[in-house]
Design a protein around this motif. Structure first.
Motif, PDB file in Angstrom:
ATOM      1  N   PRO A 120       0.791  -1.233   0.000  1.00  0.00           N
ATOM      2  CA  PRO A 120       0.000   0.000   0.000  1.00  0.00           C
ATOM      3  C   PRO A 120       0.818   1.277   0.000  1.00  0.00           C
ATOM      4  O   PRO A 120       0.418   2.268  -0.610  1.00  0.00           O
ATOM      5  CB  PRO A 120      -0.832  -0.126   1.292  1.00  0.00           C
ATOM      6  N   VAL A 121       1.960   1.268   0.671  1.00  0.00           N
ATOM      7  CA  VAL A 121       2.773   2.483   0.733  1.00  0.00           C
ATOM      8  C   VAL A 121       3.391   2.773  -0.634  1.00  0.00           C
ATOM      9  O   VAL A 121       3.376   3.912  -1.116  1.00  0.00           O
ATOM     10  CB  VAL A 121       3.857   2.354   1.813  1.00  0.00           C
ATOM     11  N   GLN A 122       3.936   1.750  -1.276  1.00  0.00           N
ATOM     12  CA  GLN A 122       4.496   1.936  -2.617  1.00  0.00           C
ATOM     13  C   GLN A 122       3.435   2.437  -3.593  1.00  0.00           C
ATOM     14  O   GLN A 122       3.700   3.323  -4.419  1.00  0.00           O
ATOM     15  CB  GLN A 122       5.088   0.616  -3.129  1.00  0.00           C
ATOM     16  N   ALA A 123       2.225   1.892  -3.487  1.00  0.00           N
ATOM     17  CA  ALA A 123       1.148   2.295  -4.392  1.00  0.00           C
ATOM     18  C   ALA A 123       0.762   3.755  -4.181  1.00  0.00           C
ATOM     19  O   ALA A 123       0.512   4.489  -5.143  1.00  0.00           O
ATOM     20  CB  ALA A 123      -0.068   1.400  -4.198  1.00  0.00           C
ATOM     21  N   ALA A 124       0.700   4.185  -2.930  1.00  0.00           N
ATOM     22  CA  ALA A 124       0.321   5.568  -2.647  1.00  0.00           C
ATOM     23  C   ALA A 124       1.344   6.548  -3.194  1.00  0.00           C
ATOM     24  O   ALA A 124       0.998   7.595  -3.752  1.00  0.00           O
ATOM     25  CB  ALA A 124       0.161   5.757  -1.138  1.00  0.00           C
ATOM     26  N   VAL A 125       2.636   6.227  -3.046  1.00  0.00           N
ATOM     27  CA  VAL A 125       3.684   7.111  -3.575  1.00  0.00           C
ATOM     28  C   VAL A 125       3.625   7.146  -5.096  1.00  0.00           C
ATOM     29  O   VAL A 125       3.683   8.219  -5.708  1.00  0.00           O
ATOM     30  CB  VAL A 125       5.076   6.651  -3.093  1.00  0.00           C
ATOM     31  N   ARG A 126       3.489   6.000  -5.720  1.00  0.00           N
ATOM     32  CA  ARG A 126       3.476   5.956  -7.189  1.00  0.00           C
ATOM     33  C   ARG A 126       2.266   6.681  -7.759  1.00  0.00           C
ATOM     34  O   ARG A 126       2.340   7.300  -8.820  1.00  0.00           O
ATOM     35  CB  ARG A 126       3.508   4.521  -7.684  1.00  0.00           C
ATOM     36  N   ALA A 127       1.128   6.611  -7.056  1.00  0.00           N
ATOM     37  CA  ALA A 127      -0.086   7.263  -7.539  1.00  0.00           C
ATOM     38  C   ALA A 127      -0.072   8.771  -7.316  1.00  0.00           C
ATOM     39  O   ALA A 127      -0.948   9.475  -7.832  1.00  0.00           O
ATOM     40  CB  ALA A 127      -1.301   6.660  -6.857  1.00  0.00           C
ATOM     41  N   GLY A 128       0.899   9.259  -6.559  1.00  0.00           N
ATOM     42  CA  GLY A 128       0.942  10.694  -6.285  1.00  0.00           C
ATOM     43  C   GLY A 128      -0.040  11.139  -5.223  1.00  0.00           C
ATOM     44  O   GLY A 128      -0.403  12.318  -5.156  1.00  0.00           O
ATOM     45  N   ASP A 129      -0.474  10.218  -4.356  1.00  0.00           N
ATOM     46  CA  ASP A 129      -1.385  10.585  -3.275  1.00  0.00           C
ATOM     47  C   ASP A 129      -0.724  11.623  -2.368  1.00  0.00           C
ATOM     48  O   ASP A 129       0.480  11.556  -2.107  1.00  0.00           O
ATOM     49  CB  ASP A 129      -1.759   9.362  -2.434  1.00  0.00           C
ATOM     50  N   GLU A 130      -1.511  12.552  -1.875  1.00  0.00           N
ATOM     51  CA  GLU A 130      -0.983  13.562  -0.956  1.00  0.00           C
ATOM     52  C   GLU A 130      -1.167  13.158   0.501  1.00  0.00           C
ATOM     53  O   GLU A 130      -0.422  13.617   1.372  1.00  0.00           O
ATOM     54  CB  GLU A 130      -1.679  14.902  -1.210  1.00  0.00           C
ATOM     55  N   ILE A 131      -2.157  12.313   0.762  1.00  0.00           N
ATOM     56  CA  ILE A 131      -2.445  11.856   2.115  1.00  0.00           C
ATOM     57  C   ILE A 131      -2.569  10.337   2.106  1.00  0.00           C
ATOM     58  O   ILE A 131      -3.180   9.755   1.212  1.00  0.00           O
ATOM     59  CB  ILE A 131      -3.766  12.453   2.661  1.00  0.00           C
ATOM     60  N   THR A 132      -1.978   9.714   3.108  1.00  0.00           N
ATOM     61  CA  THR A 132      -2.195   8.292   3.328  1.00  0.00           C
ATOM     62  C   THR A 132      -2.384   8.105   4.833  1.00  0.00           C
ATOM     63  O   THR A 132      -2.774   9.019   5.531  1.00  0.00           O
ATOM     64  CB  THR A 132      -1.038   7.441   2.771  1.00  0.00           C
ATOM     65  N   GLY A 133      -2.114   6.922   5.338  1.00  0.00           N
ATOM     66  CA  GLY A 133      -2.277   6.706   6.770  1.00  0.00           C
ATOM     67  C   GLY A 133      -2.182   5.248   7.106  1.00  0.00           C
ATOM     68  O   GLY A 133      -1.563   4.450   6.392  1.00  0.00           O
ATOM     69  N   ALA A 134      -2.793   4.877   8.225  1.00  0.00           N
ATOM     70  CA  ALA A 134      -2.832   3.486   8.655  1.00  0.00           C
ATOM     71  C   ALA A 134      -4.207   3.195   9.237  1.00  0.00           C
ATOM     72  O   ALA A 134      -4.870   4.096   9.761  1.00  0.00           O
ATOM     73  CB  ALA A 134      -1.745   3.210   9.685  1.00  0.00           C
ATOM     74  N   SER A 135      -4.618   1.942   9.134  1.00  0.00           N
ATOM     75  CA  SER A 135      -5.923   1.506   9.624  1.00  0.00           C
ATOM     76  C   SER A 135      -5.757   0.234  10.437  1.00  0.00           C
ATOM     77  O   SER A 135      -4.915  -0.611  10.113  1.00  0.00           O
ATOM     78  CB  SER A 135      -6.878   1.206   8.457  1.00  0.00           C
TER      79      SER A 135
END
Length: 308
Positions: A120-135
């Motif tokens: 999930p972290v690699q995907a968020a960076v590659r997609a250019g997401d500005e916000i992520t987190g943990a659940s």
């Protein structure tokens, strides 16, 4: 609560350490992937989670398969109230899920239902997401689809690599996991079903996925390289041999052909579909990692040569 913690890589270590330090919970055992060969000598090495458990005298279980009868029998014998999970690396059968009375609670490094899956972290960076987190969520048979107990958010910085972002999430997520287990024990926390909208998946990133395509725009090249740093590591080919790449940086300037290398006094540029990118650290096959300028100087790159 009596806990059996399941996890394997370094990213799971802050959570295990936080639970060991917690005054409210007892880590009775740890489940981790079997020792694996590493280094030039290919010696069997304990996982980071297993090594921390060893330091604290905690029983370590390393089943080849989680459905092995011997493992399930031992887990039943321990009788955990709950099994927290952080990046364990194997799917859990229903027989295992049914053993703890409060189930298995996973710390996942995304804002579910976004980026279910292994990376999930690699995907968020590659997609250019500005916000992520943990659940934190209760594990069910369907991949990362269980009801959610809690979330924390984390801004993705413009130059974050996946490794840097994961390091931050591992620490903040550890606090989330402890507070989730506190709430479960108190009976004050209830899991909420994930929404049916906004589901996305992040499959495992392979070495082939980490090959850089310089026919892509500069922003896409930049995101890919940061997304696969440090693992599995970005790469391209130069003169028929693999060249590993550290993070690059898009720069405005004269356009170059895709993959074309321009060596300047203080920088090395490579062309993309848009602006060029500036190379940072590189590692040629059989060589140590070095600054791109030093690599280019030693390689005597001719005008018009390209990476591919």
């Amino acid at each position: 609560m009596k806990l059996v913690f399941a996890g394997t890589p370094q990213a799971a270590v802050p959570a295990l350490r936080a639970l060991i330090d917690s005054s409210r919970h007892e880590v009775a055992a740890v489940v981790t992937r079997p020792d694996a060969p590493a280094g030039r000598g290919r010696r069997l090495v304990r996982s980071p989670v297993g090594a921390l458990a060893d330091e604290h005298g905690i029983e370590v279980l390393t089943p080849q398969r989680v459905r092995d009868p011997e493992f399930l029998a031992r887990l039943t014998e321990i009788g955990p109230d709950c099994c927290p999970v952080v990046a364990y690396g194997a799917l859990l059968p229903q027989r295992a899920l049914d053993i703890p009375r409060h189930g298995w609670v996973n710390l996942h490094f995304s804002l579910l239902p976004a980026w279910r899956g292994a990376a999930p972290v690699q995907a968020a960076v590659r997609a250019g997401d500005e916000i992520t987190g943990a659940s934190t969520f209760r594990i069910v048979r369907e991949l990362d689809a269980g009801p959610v107990f809690g979330v924390i958010t984390e801004a993705i910085k413009p130059r974050d690599t996946a490794g840097e972002l994961l390091d931050r999430l591992a620490v903040s997520g550890a606090g989330l996991l402890v507070s989730t287990l506190d709430g479960i024990e108190d009976g004050t926390l209830r899991a909420v079903d994930q929404p049916a909208e906004g589901i996305s998946y992040a499959g495992k990133v392979t070495v082939d996925d980490a090959r850089v395509d310089f026919t892509e725009p500069a922003f896409a090249v930049d995101r890919l390289v940061r997304a696969v740093t440090p693992d599995p590591g970005a790469w391209t080919e130069f003169r028929g041999e693999r060249l590993k790449l550290g993070p690059v940086e898009p720069v405005s300037g004269e356009r170059l052909a895709a993959g074309e290398i321009r060596v300047e006094r203080r920088q090395v540029l490579v062309g993309t579909a848009t602006d060029p990118v500036r190379l940072g650290q590189v590692q040629a096959q059989g060589k140590k990692q070095m600054a791109a300028t030093d690599w280019a100087r030693g390689s005597r790159i001719a005008p018009g040569e390209r990476v591919r």
